[in-house]
Design a protein around this motif. Structure first.
Motif, PDB file in Angstrom:
ATOM      1  N   UNK A  58       1.055  -1.184  -0.041  1.00  0.00           N
ATOM      2  CA  UNK A  58      -0.122  -0.332   0.019  1.00  0.00           C
ATOM      3  C   UNK A  58       0.571   1.802   0.167  1.00  0.00           C
ATOM      4  N   UNK A  59       2.405   1.115  -0.269  1.00  0.00           N
ATOM      5  CA  UNK A  59       3.243   2.692  -0.196  1.00  0.00           C
ATOM      6  C   UNK A  59       2.880   3.246  -1.451  1.00  0.00           C
ATOM      7  N   UNK A  60       2.372   3.684  -1.165  1.00  0.00           N
ATOM      8  CA  UNK A  60       2.927   4.953  -2.380  1.00  0.00           C
ATOM      9  C   UNK A  60       4.482   5.473  -3.140  1.00  0.00           C
ATOM     10  N   UNK A  61       4.281   5.518  -4.057  1.00  0.00           N
ATOM     11  CA  UNK A  61       5.943   5.437  -4.249  1.00  0.00           C
ATOM     12  C   UNK A  61       5.977   6.162  -6.265  1.00  0.00           C
ATOM     13  N   UNK A  62       6.848   6.935  -5.966  1.00  0.00           N
ATOM     14  CA  UNK A  62       7.133   7.835  -7.404  1.00  0.00           C
ATOM     15  C   UNK A  62       7.702   7.672  -8.414  1.00  0.00           C
ATOM     16  N   UNK A  63       8.252   6.663  -9.209  1.00  0.00           N
ATOM     17  CA  UNK A  63       9.288   6.272  -9.753  1.00  0.00           C
ATOM     18  C   UNK A  63       9.142   7.222 -10.797  1.00  0.00           C
ATOM     19  N   UNK A  64      10.894   7.576 -11.731  1.00  0.00           N
ATOM     20  CA  UNK A  64      11.066   8.101 -12.546  1.00  0.00           C
ATOM     21  C   UNK A  64      11.940   7.556 -13.868  1.00  0.00           C
ATOM     22  N   UNK A  65      11.391   7.351 -14.811  1.00  0.00           N
ATOM     23  CA  UNK A  65      11.881   6.396 -16.254  1.00  0.00           C
ATOM     24  C   UNK A  65      12.078   7.218 -17.018  1.00  0.00           C
ATOM     25  N   UNK A  66      13.567   6.825 -17.561  1.00  0.00           N
ATOM     26  CA  UNK A  66      14.761   7.518 -18.373  1.00  0.00           C
ATOM     27  C   UNK A  66      15.074   6.208 -19.146  1.00  0.00           C
ATOM     28  N   UNK A  67      14.442   5.852 -20.297  1.00  0.00           N
ATOM     29  CA  UNK A  67      14.898   5.896 -21.399  1.00  0.00           C
ATOM     30  C   UNK A  67      15.316   4.086 -21.017  1.00  0.00           C
ATOM     31  N   UNK A  79      14.500  10.475  -2.217  1.00  0.00           N
ATOM     32  CA  UNK A  79      15.365  10.000  -3.509  1.00  0.00           C
ATOM     33  C   UNK A  79      15.916   8.790  -3.352  1.00  0.00           C
ATOM     34  N   UNK A  80      15.619   7.750  -3.707  1.00  0.00           N
ATOM     35  CA  UNK A  80      16.390   7.006  -3.496  1.00  0.00           C
ATOM     36  C   UNK A  80      16.855   6.105  -5.384  1.00  0.00           C
ATOM     37  N   UNK A  81      18.109   5.842  -5.377  1.00  0.00           N
ATOM     38  CA  UNK A  81      18.145   5.347  -6.965  1.00  0.00           C
ATOM     39  C   UNK A  81      17.907   3.817  -7.604  1.00  0.00           C
ATOM     40  N   UNK A  82      17.792   2.864  -8.494  1.00  0.00           N
ATOM     41  CA  UNK A  82      17.172   2.083  -8.883  1.00  0.00           C
ATOM     42  C   UNK A  82      18.806   1.171  -9.277  1.00  0.00           C
ATOM     43  N   UNK A  83      18.960  -0.254  -9.276  1.00  0.00           N
ATOM     44  CA  UNK A  83      20.043  -0.577  -9.962  1.00  0.00           C
ATOM     45  C   UNK A  83      20.360  -0.478 -11.296  1.00  0.00           C
ATOM     46  N   UNK A 174      13.643  -7.936  -9.128  1.00  0.00           N
ATOM     47  CA  UNK A 174      12.506  -7.548  -8.345  1.00  0.00           C
ATOM     48  C   UNK A 174      11.440  -7.212  -9.474  1.00  0.00           C
ATOM     49  N   UNK A 175      10.124  -6.473  -9.126  1.00  0.00           N
ATOM     50  CA  UNK A 175       9.452  -6.284 -10.459  1.00  0.00           C
ATOM     51  C   UNK A 175       9.461  -4.741 -10.115  1.00  0.00           C
ATOM     52  N   UNK A 176      10.545  -4.271  -9.651  1.00  0.00           N
ATOM     53  CA  UNK A 176      11.432  -2.446 -10.088  1.00  0.00           C
ATOM     54  C   UNK A 176      11.749  -2.947 -11.471  1.00  0.00           C
ATOM     55  N   UNK A 177      12.895  -3.531 -10.578  1.00  0.00           N
ATOM     56  CA  UNK A 177      13.498  -3.873 -12.195  1.00  0.00           C
ATOM     57  C   UNK A 177      13.022  -4.820 -13.129  1.00  0.00           C
ATOM     58  N   UNK A 178      12.057  -5.458 -12.759  1.00  0.00           N
ATOM     59  CA  UNK A 178      11.334  -5.806 -14.235  1.00  0.00           C
ATOM     60  C   UNK A 178      10.417  -4.919 -14.898  1.00  0.00           C
ATOM     61  N   UNK A 179      10.005  -4.228 -14.184  1.00  0.00           N
ATOM     62  CA  UNK A 179      10.130  -2.615 -14.984  1.00  0.00           C
ATOM     63  C   UNK A 179      10.481  -2.092 -15.897  1.00  0.00           C
TER      64      UNK A 179
END
Length: 563
Positions: A58-67, A79-83, A174-179
Motif C-alpha cells: 500500500x505504500x505510494x511510490x513515485x518512479x522516474x523512468x528514463x530510456x 529519493x533512491x537510485x535503482x540498480x 524484483x518487480x521494479x527491475x522488471x519494469x
C-alpha cells in the motif's frame, strides 16, 4: 518493497520545470553527482516519465523512468537510485558485499543479515544508522540491491556481525527491475586496494589468498577461530588423496565440452530449478511463456542450490545439492540462451521433457501452449548413491573448480556453493578451508539415508530412511505368562506367517500374527513363552541374517547348570 507486483496509478511525461526541480533534488540527495552526471540521469530533452504506483503493502511510490528503465524512485519524500542507475555509477553509495546465494533471499523480500556479509581487506565501509547503502556480490562491484543500514559500522562490528544489518528496499530481479529492460548486472572489476604485504602464501594465522573460485580477487581474508588454524596439520584420508592423484588434477574435463553442450546442461539445470522453486500445483495450468521467464531468471542467477535443505541419498531427492555440484558451472558472464542450445526453442525442449514424462504440455487455446501437469515424483536420476559415489562427486567438483589448496593438497577451499551446502551460518566467515575427510563427512551428514535389500534372483529393493532391525522383545501377559514378540521381519523379505508356523512347531507353543499397535501396515509375530533360542537359530543359521540387524537376542533364557 518490490518483491511482489505493484499497481500503477499513472504514467505521464515530466515537464521542463519539473525536470529542473528534480535535477536540484538529486543534486541535494547525492552530492557526488557532477553537472554532467546530473544531465545524464535527468536529461533535458530526452524522454523522461513519472510513474505513480502503489506497492503491494500500500505504500505510494513515485518512479522516474528514463530510456525505458526506472532510474530513481521516491518514497516518503526521499529519493533512491535503482540498480540500473547504480550500474552506471557503482561508487555512488557505500557498498557492502555478500555471497551470491544470499541474492535469492533478498529478491524474495528478506532483509540482509550481518552474518551474510563478507569482510573486505580494508574493512567495512563507514556508515551511520539510516544511511543508504548498495549491496554487491562477491567478485563484482555492480550493485544488486539497495538498502538502509539499521546500525552504524561500529555497532555492526561490536555485535560480532550478528543481527539484521540492512532493510532492503529494491533488488535486481524484483518487480521494479522488471519494469525496465530486464538487463543483467554488468561485470565491474574490483578495485585493487589490497596492500602488497597481503599477497603471498597461506599461513596458519594472518592473510589468506583466495582464488577466482570465490568469484573475485578476494585476498587477505583473515582466518578466525581455532578450528580453521588447526586444520592445516590434519591429514585427509589416503583414499581421497589417491583418487585425486589418479584423476589428474591438471586436466579440465569441462573444457572438452562444446558451448552447445554446456548450454544444454545449463538449460536442464534452470528447468529443474524453476520447477522446484517457482512452480506449484496452484500455478497449473501455466503458460509456457510465463514459465520461460521463470527459467530465464534462473539462468541469470549464479548457479547455487536455491534452498539449503537435507537431501536424500536417493538421487532424485538429492537434486538441490548433488545436481548442483555435479553439473558443469556456466562460464563467467554466460547466461541462458535457448537459441544457442541444441533444442533452439522452448517448445522443442518441453516436448522432450514430455517424452521423459516430467511435464505435460497442451494447447488449451489456439497457438498458446500451457504446462498442465508436473510429475513431482519423477526419478530424475534413477539410481541410488553410495558413499563412494558421493565422495567421487565431491572430488570431481573440487577438481573442476580448482578448489584444492595449492600449498596444502590436504585442504579444500570453500566456494559459495560448498559454504551454502555444508557450513552453518556462523561458520561461513570463519572456515575457509576443510580437510578432505571433514568435507566428505559433512556432505554425507547432509544426505538422508536409504538402504537396499537384495534377495536371491530378484531386483534390489531401495527404500528411504534407515533400515529397521528385526526387533525381539519379551512381554508379560495374564497370569504372569511371558510371550515373545518379533517385529520387522518383512523388512528382510521374511514372511511373518511362515516364521510363526516354524516357531510354533519347534517351540510347541501357540503363535499368532497381529498388527503392531499404532501403525498402519506393520505386523508382528507373537508366540507363547521365551522362544528366542529357537528364533536365534532360525534367523542366524537358516536365514543368514547378519547379527547386527537383529536386536534382542541377548534376552534368550539362560541354560541351567547340569547336576
Amino acid at each position: 518493497m518490490f518483491a511482489k507486483a505493484f499497481r500503477v496509478k499513472s504514467n505521464t511525461a515530466v515537464k521542463g520545470s519539473d525536470r529542473r526541480k528534480l535535477r536540484a533534488d538529486v543534486a541535494a540527495a547525492f552530492p557526488a553527482f557532477g553537472p554532467e552526471q546530473l544531465s545524464e540521469l535527468v536529461p533535458g530533452k530526452d524522454e523522461l516519465n513519472i510513474v505513480k504506483l502503489y506497492a503491494h503493502k500500500g505504500d505510494a511510490v513515485t518512479v522516474y523512468v528514463s530510456g525505458g528503465n526506472p532510474v530513481l524512485f521516491e518514497l516518503k519524500g526521499t529519493l533512491y537510485p535503482t540498480v540500473y542507475t547504480l550500474w552506471s555509477y557503482p561508487d555512488l553509495l557505500p557498498a557492502f558485499t555478500t555471497w551470491p546465494p544470499v541474492l535469492e533471499k533478498l529478491v524474495g523480500g528478506a532483509d540482509l543479515m550481518l552474518p551474510g556479509l563478507t569482510m573486505p581487506p580494508g574493512g567495512l565501509p563507514q556508515v551511520q544508522q539510516g544511511d543508504l547503502c548498495a549491496i554487491t556480490l562477491v567478485g563484482n562491484r555492480a550493485p544488486v540491491a539497495i538498502g538502509v543500514a539499521t546500525m552504524s559500522t561500529a555497532e555492526m562490528l561490536a555485535s560480532g556481525l550478528k543481527g539484521r544489518g540492512f532493510t532492503v528496499l529494491h533488488t535486481y530481479l524484483d518487480h521494479l527491475w522488471q519494469f525496465g529492460d530486464k538487463s543483467s548486472p554488468p561485470s565491474i572489476a574490483l578495485l585493487d586496494q589490497d596492500p602488497p604485504e597481503c599477497r603471498g602464501n597461506v599461513k596458519e594465522e594472518g592473510p589468506v589468498q583466495v582464488d577466482s573460485v570465490l568469484q573475485g580477487d578476494m585476498e587477505c581474508l583473515t582466518l578466525q577461530g581455532d578450528e580453521e588454524s588447526s586444520m592445516a596439520h590434519k591429514t585427509p584420508s589416503s583414499e581421497a588423496t589417491e583418487e585425486l592423484t589418479e584423476a589428474g588434477m591438471d586436466q579440465d574435463p569441462a573444457g572438452s565440452k562444446t558451448f552447445q553442450e554446456q548450454m544444454d546442461e545449463l538449460l536442464l539445470r534452470c528447468f529443474f530449478h524453476a520447477l522446484k522453486c517457482r512452480v506449484t500445483k496452484a500455478d497449473l495450468p501455466l503458460l509456457t511463456s510465463t514459465f520461460l521467464e521463470w527459467v530465464g531468471e534462473q539462468g541469470r542467477k549464479v548457479p547455487t542450490p536455491s534452498i539449503v535443505t537435507p537431501c536424500s541419498s536417493l538421487r532424485h531427492y538429492c537434486f538441490p545439492f548433488l545436481t548442483c555440484i555435479s553439473a558443469v558451472s556456466s562460464p563467467e558472464g554466460q547466461q541462458l540462451d535457448i537459441k544457442k542450445s541444441s533444442y533452439k526453442k522452448l517448445s522443442k525442449f518441453l516436448h522432450h521433457m514430455m517424452k521423459e514424462q516430467i511435464v505435460q504440455v497442451k494447447e488449451l487455446s489456439k497457438g498458446v501452449e500451457s504446462i498442465v501437469a508436473v510429475d513431482w515424483k519423477h526419478p530424475r536420476k534413477g539410481s541410488t548413491l553410495s558413499c563412494s559415489e558421493v565422495r567421487a562427486i565431491i572430488i570431481d567438483y573440487a577438481k573442476k573448480n580448482n578448489l584444492v589448496d595449492a600449498d596444502n593438497k590436504n585442504l579444500v577451499k570453500m566456494d559459495p556453493i560448498l559454504c551454502d551446502c555444508i557450513l552453518e551460518k556462523a561458520e561461513q566467515h570463519t572456515i575457509l578451508r576443510l580437510p578432505w575427510d571433514k568435507l566428505i563427512e559433512r556432505c554425507l551428514q547432509r544426505l538422508k539415508p536409504a538402504y537396499q535389500v537384495t534377495f536371491y534372483g530378484q531386483e534390489p529393493i531401495v527404500k528411504k530412511g534407515k533400515i529397521c532391525p528385526i526387533d525381539i522383545t519379551l512381554a508379560q501377559r495374564a497370569c504372569n505368562k511371558k510371550v515373545t514378540l518379533i517385529r520387522n521381519l518383512e523388512v528382510f523379505g521374511l514372511d511373518p506367517y511362515s516364521v510363526a508356523a516354524i516357531l510354533q512347531q519347534r517351540g510347541q507353543a501357540s503363535a499368532t500374527v497381529t498388527p503392531v499397535p499404532g501403525t498402519k501396515d506393520a505386523i508382528q509375530v507373537q508366540i507363547q513363552g521365551n522362544q528366542i533360542t529357537h528364533l536365534s537359530q532360525l534367523l542366524l543359521e537358516e536365514y543368514n541374517i547378519p547379527r547386527k540387524y537383529i536386536q534382542g537376542l541377548e534376552k534368550a533364557p539362560k541354560t541351567g547348570k547340569k547336576k
